[in-house]
Every structure is written in structure tokens, then in C-alpha cells.
Write a protein that holds these residues in place. Structure first.
Motif, PDB file in Angstrom:
ATOM      1  N   GLY A   1     -10.894  10.723   6.269  1.00  0.00           N
ATOM      2  CA  GLY A   1      -9.677   9.292   6.991  1.00  0.00           C
ATOM      3  C   GLY A   1     -10.296   8.734   7.573  1.00  0.00           C
ATOM      4  O   GLY A   1     -10.927   7.684   7.640  1.00  0.00           O
TER       5      GLY A   1
ATOM      6  N   THR B   1      -1.238   4.490   5.076  1.00  0.00           N
ATOM      7  CA  THR B   1      -1.365   5.645   4.614  1.00  0.00           C
ATOM      8  C   THR B   1      -1.399   6.854   5.912  1.00  0.00           C
ATOM      9  O   THR B   1       0.003   7.957   5.682  1.00  0.00           O
ATOM     10  CB  THR B   1      -2.941   6.215   4.289  1.00  0.00           C
ATOM     11  OG1 THR B   1      -3.810   5.237   5.372  1.00  0.00           O
ATOM     12  CG2 THR B   1      -3.226   5.064   3.608  1.00  0.00           C
ATOM     13  N   VAL B   2      -0.901   6.218   7.288  1.00  0.00           N
ATOM     14  CA  VAL B   2      -0.575   6.687   8.338  1.00  0.00           C
ATOM     15  C   VAL B   2       0.851   6.999   8.242  1.00  0.00           C
ATOM     16  O   VAL B   2       1.615   8.116   9.215  1.00  0.00           O
ATOM     17  CB  VAL B   2      -0.973   6.539   9.215  1.00  0.00           C
ATOM     18  CG1 VAL B   2      -0.074   5.323  10.754  1.00  0.00           C
ATOM     19  CG2 VAL B   2      -1.862   6.349  10.522  1.00  0.00           C
TER      20      VAL B   2
ATOM     21  N   TYR C   1      -4.081  12.157   7.971  1.00  0.00           N
ATOM     22  CA  TYR C   1      -5.431  11.484   7.103  1.00  0.00           C
ATOM     23  C   TYR C   1      -5.135  10.769   7.588  1.00  0.00           C
ATOM     24  O   TYR C   1      -5.943   9.343   7.990  1.00  0.00           O
ATOM     25  CB  TYR C   1      -4.854  11.789   5.653  1.00  0.00           C
ATOM     26  CG  TYR C   1      -5.614  11.346   4.812  1.00  0.00           C
ATOM     27  CD1 TYR C   1      -6.845  11.103   4.468  1.00  0.00           C
ATOM     28  CD2 TYR C   1      -5.964  10.269   4.418  1.00  0.00           C
ATOM     29  CE1 TYR C   1      -7.853  10.411   4.265  1.00  0.00           C
ATOM     30  CE2 TYR C   1      -5.452   8.737   3.466  1.00  0.00           C
ATOM     31  CZ  TYR C   1      -7.262   9.145   3.156  1.00  0.00           C
ATOM     32  OH  TYR C   1      -8.276   8.557   2.296  1.00  0.00           O
ATOM     33  N   GLY C   2      -3.876   9.687   7.549  1.00  0.00           N
ATOM     34  CA  GLY C   2      -3.783   8.294   8.199  1.00  0.00           C
ATOM     35  C   GLY C   2      -4.420   8.027   9.040  1.00  0.00           C
ATOM     36  O   GLY C   2      -4.876   6.946   9.518  1.00  0.00           O
TER      37      GLY C   2
ATOM     38  N   THR D   1       0.861  -1.220  -0.081  1.00  0.00           N
ATOM     39  CA  THR D   1       0.325  -0.402   0.066  1.00  0.00           C
ATOM     40  C   THR D   1       0.544   1.406   0.054  1.00  0.00           C
ATOM     41  O   THR D   1       1.122   2.429  -0.787  1.00  0.00           O
ATOM     42  CB  THR D   1      -0.909   0.072   0.996  1.00  0.00           C
ATOM     43  OG1 THR D   1      -1.664  -0.955   1.422  1.00  0.00           O
ATOM     44  CG2 THR D   1      -2.233   1.826   0.714  1.00  0.00           C
ATOM     45  N   THR D   2       1.584   1.037   1.029  1.00  0.00           N
ATOM     46  CA  THR D   2       2.827   2.410   1.040  1.00  0.00           C
ATOM     47  C   THR D   2       3.527   2.087  -0.894  1.00  0.00           C
ATOM     48  O   THR D   2       3.535   4.115  -0.980  1.00  0.00           O
ATOM     49  CB  THR D   2       3.864   1.955   1.676  1.00  0.00           C
ATOM     50  OG1 THR D   2       3.704   1.847   3.115  1.00  0.00           O
ATOM     51  CG2 THR D   2       5.467   3.310   1.433  1.00  0.00           C
TER      52      THR D   2
ATOM     53  N   MET E   1      -4.482   0.866   6.173  1.00  0.00           N
ATOM     54  CA  MET E   1      -4.295   2.229   6.731  1.00  0.00           C
ATOM     55  C   MET E   1      -3.272   2.698   7.509  1.00  0.00           C
ATOM     56  O   MET E   1      -2.698   4.384   7.108  1.00  0.00           O
ATOM     57  CB  MET E   1      -5.296   2.088   7.898  1.00  0.00           C
ATOM     58  CG  MET E   1      -6.177   1.260   7.572  1.00  0.00           C
ATOM     59  SD  MET E   1      -7.311   2.046   6.082  1.00  0.00           S
ATOM     60  CE  MET E   1      -8.851   0.629   5.748  1.00  0.00           C
TER      61      MET E   1
ATOM     62  N   ALA F   1      -0.104  12.664   7.859  1.00  0.00           N
ATOM     63  CA  ALA F   1      -0.227  11.725   8.494  1.00  0.00           C
ATOM     64  C   ALA F   1      -1.372  11.711   9.331  1.00  0.00           C
ATOM     65  O   ALA F   1      -1.263  10.423  10.150  1.00  0.00           O
ATOM     66  CB  ALA F   1       1.264  11.812   9.687  1.00  0.00           C
TER      67      ALA F   1
ATOM     68  N   SER G   1     -11.354   3.280   5.221  1.00  0.00           N
ATOM     69  CA  SER G   1     -11.735   3.010   6.384  1.00  0.00           C
ATOM     70  C   SER G   1     -12.904   2.160   6.345  1.00  0.00           C
ATOM     71  O   SER G   1     -13.115   1.178   7.225  1.00  0.00           O
ATOM     72  CB  SER G   1     -11.761   3.634   7.483  1.00  0.00           C
ATOM     73  OG  SER G   1     -12.960   5.001   7.610  1.00  0.00           O
TER      74      SER G   1
ATOM     75  N   THR H   1      -7.647   7.241   9.222  1.00  0.00           N
ATOM     76  CA  THR H   1      -7.968   6.087   8.738  1.00  0.00           C
ATOM     77  C   THR H   1      -7.886   5.044   9.486  1.00  0.00           C
ATOM     78  O   THR H   1      -8.207   3.975   9.676  1.00  0.00           O
ATOM     79  CB  THR H   1      -7.030   5.958   7.144  1.00  0.00           C
ATOM     80  OG1 THR H   1      -5.812   5.600   7.501  1.00  0.00           O
ATOM     81  CG2 THR H   1      -7.886   6.788   6.326  1.00  0.00           C
TER      82      THR H   1
END
Length: 385
Positions: A299, A140-141, A244-245, A16-17, A137, A242, A304, A248
Motif C-alpha cells: 500500500g 481502496t481504503v 491496504y487502502g 475507482t471504487t 486511494m 482497509a 501511492s 495507500t
């Protein structure tokens, strides 16, 4: 949850990253290859397109292969594609890299979710999906803002290599802790295709694709919107990503707890919240407080929703590798269409907020598809009785 379920989440975290990192590296990649920001956005679409087309095909080819072997093979293919991106010298090579990693990622998602649900048991499908998809998730974080920070200090190639290292680590841990198992029983192309001949399943797929398309029409262009419309410094962008992540992760955790019991109300509320939030963001993107609030809400009610989406799909057609991979492909189709449609507005000379309005359209269509499905089920209920 078995430890192996969390390890599968680590693999999805790395993949995902890789998929999302392009959105945080847009300025650097555009400058490196001499192309527009919209063209870099299309790299996200290429990754997603490869997941849509190549993932199900690769899954079919691995149906009779023990699932642990499949996971390891897919991790290896992904690692090759990621390394190719790290050494890319032109846009074409980077595009090829995204296609290779996209194909491997899609098949990995499908097999990983099937393995996790089998180990957790049918009564914990939503929670097992939430744990595995928690890697998405956390990507994204932590992954997305981390690669953005690495880019700012060491360059975008270092970001690609960092993800390659995490992918290698995930493969080694999978080798150690995921049970070997025997060849899958009852797995054949005929049975997998039969599971797809299900109207309720495709209705669930449609809602998934539209919801995710709504989010990514906006998310793919967060960085330029933050800097050029909201007026944030480039150094603040990783912090916003961060935030936003983190939202999520919170949303995924909460929704994963309740998805098995309240799946349809959760999806209805989430899509309605997307319509309202994206509209407000588009109208007031020049306000930094509004931008921060919008980022948090998006998020909480965006990707999510995945545990609820996955639960709906598995209720319609059980947890089979091809069913899960096609679901992943549909979600990625939403990612690709969303980022592509958002880029069209920018390429046509519209403002950087145009992708947000595209997201509103996708969310409205997703809400309509969900309400239509609920109405259909309600109309059939008396007949079932």
C-alpha cells in the motif's frame, strides 16, 4: 487547494471504487454468473481495456467542450454503466457494464487532473495531483472494503447500487462548485497529438504502466490469496483491504508532498521495494504476519506512487487533457495486463501465489525502465551544458 480540487477527488473516488470492487466481490460474482474466479478477474481487465482504448478517443471528442460540461457528461455516462452492472443477469451484460464505465472513467481522470492543475498552479502540480488521485486511494481504503461488507450482508447488487448513488452525488457537487469556465483555448487534435511526440513522455508512460501492472497482478487476487493461502476468515478480508487502502492514503499523502522535488528517487525506491516485498509475500504467503506486513508495504509503495508518476509525465509534456488521459490509459493498461497475467497462472493450474511472482517480473521491468531513463538523461547532460 481550491474546494473544487477535492470535489474532483470525490468523483475519482466513486469511479475507482467501481473499478476495484470486483476484486472484493469475486466469490459472489463467480457464483452468480457460474464462471471461474479468473473470469471475474478479467472483468477488471475489461474495465481497464476500455479505459485504454475508449478514454483517449472520448477525450479527443470533448477537446472543444467546456471542461465542466465534459465532467458532467462523463459522470452521467459512468452512472448509466454502473446501473447496468447493478441489474446484470449474466456475464455478458456485466462485461458491457464494465466497458461503459471504463471509457467514462478514463476520460474523467484526464479532464479532472487538467482542471485541478490549472486551478492549483504549476508550482503545486504534484500536490494537486495527490489530492485528486487521493480519491483513488480512498476508494481502496473505504470504497473497496465497504462494497465487500455490503456484499456480505446485502448482496453484490447492493454494492453496485451504492457506488451509483455516490457517483450521482459527485455529479451534483461538481455541478455546484466546479467553475464553469469558457471553451478551452488552444485545444485541438493537432496540438494534443504534437504533445505526445515526446520520447521522455513515453519513457515515463512505460514506467507507470509497469509499476501499476506489478501491483495489480497481485492486488487483483488478494481475496482468494488471503482466504485460501494465508488462512484468513472471509470476514477478515474487508479489514485487510482497509489496511491496504489506509497504507495507500498515507503513502499518497507523503509522496504528494515530496514528488515535486524528489520524483526520481521516490520512484526508484518504490519499484525496488515492490520487488523485495512481492518476492517475500510469494515465498511466505502462508504466514499471516508476513501477509499483513506485505499488504502494508504494498500500500505504501504501490499505487501511492501516482503523484510522482503524474509529476514526471507533466514535466515531460505539460498538463494537457489528452496527455493525462493517455497516462491514465497506460496505467489502466498496466492494471489490465497485470490482472490478466496473474490470472493466466491460476488458469494454468499454478498456485494462487503465482500472481505475486508475475508482479515481481513487472516490478523488475519497471525498475529497469526507470534506471535506463536516468542513465539516458545523465549521458545527455554534458551535451546540454
Amino acid at each position: 487547494m481550491p474546494l473544487a480540487v477535492y470535489v474532483l477527488g470525490l468523483g475519482i473516488f466513486a469511479m475507482t471504487t467501481s473499478e476495484f470492487m470486483v476484486s472484493g466481490l469475486m466469490p459472489s460474482l463467480a457464483g452468480e454468473f457460474g464462471v471461474s474466479v479468473a473470469a471475474i478477474g478479467y472483468l477488471i481487465s475489461a474495465f481497464s481495456g476500455a479505459m485504454v482504448v475508449g478514454g483517449p478517443v472520448l477525450t479527443v471528442g470533448l477537446l472543444r467542450v467546456p471542461r465542466k460540461h465534459s465532467l458532467l457528461a462523463l459522470t452521467g455516462v459512468f452512472l448509466v454503466g454502473q446501473a447496468l452492472g447493478a441489474v446484470a443477469t449474466d456475464y455478458g451484460v456485466m462485461l458491457l457494464s464494465r466497458v461503459i464505465t471504463g471509457v467514462a472513467s478514463s476520460a474523467f481522470f484526464g479532464v479532472a487532473i487538467a482542471v485541478a492543475v490549472d486551478m492549483a498552479g504549476p508550482e503545486r502540480r504534484g500536490r494537486a495531483s495527490a489530492v485528486v488521485l487521493g480519491g483513488l486511494m480512498i476508494g481502496t481504503v473505504l470504497g473497496l472494503p465497504a462494497t465487500t461488507v455490503v456484499d456480505q450482508f446485502y448482496g453484490w447488487r447492493a454494492s453496485f447500487w451504492a457506488v451509483a448513488v455516490v457517483t450521482l452525488l459527485a455529479g451534483l457537487v461538481i455541478l455546484r462548485v466546479v467553475p464553469s469556465g469558457s471553451r478551452p483555448e488552444g485545444m485541438s487534435l493537432r496540438t494534443e497529438l504534437a504533445a505526445l511526440r515526446n520520447g521522455r513522455l513515453w519513457a515515463a508512460y512505460a514506467t507507470s504502466g509497469l509499476l501499476v501492472g506489478s501491483v495489480f497482478a497481485a492486488f487483483s487476487y488478494f481475496s482468494p490469496i488471503f482466504i485460501e493461502v494465508s488462512g484468513f476468515s472471509p470476514t477478515v478480508v474487508p479489514v485487510l483491504l482497509a489496511v491496504y487502502g489506509a497504507a495507500t492514503v498515507v503513502g499518497n499523502t507523503v509522496i504528494g508532498r515530496f514528488a515535486d522535488r524528489h520524483m526520481m528517487p521516490i520512484l526508484t525506491f518504490g519499484l525496488a521495494a515492490l520487488v523485495v516485498t512481492l518476492s517475500g509475500f510469494a515465498l511466505f504467503a502462508g504466514s499471516q504476519p508476513v501477509t499483513v506486513v506485505a499488504v502494508v508495504v504494498l500500500g505504501l509503495v504501490g499505487v501511492s506512487m501516482n503523484p510522482a508518476l503524474a509529476t514526471r509525465v507533466m514535466r515531460a509534456a505539460d498538463s494537457r487533457p489528452l496527455v493525462n488521459t493517455v497516462h491514465t490509459a497506460v496505467i489502466c493498461l498496466g492494471v489490465g495486463l497485470g490482472s490478466w497475467a496473474g490470472g493466466l497462472g491460476i488458469s494454468a493450474g499454478l498456485s494462487l501465489t503465482s500472481p505475486l511472482w508475475v508482479g515481481v517480473v513487472f516490478a523488475v521491468l519497471g525498475l529497469a525502465s526507470l534506471l535506463a531513463a536516468r542513465k539516458s538523461v545523465a549521458s545527455q547532460a554534458p551535451q546540454l551544458v
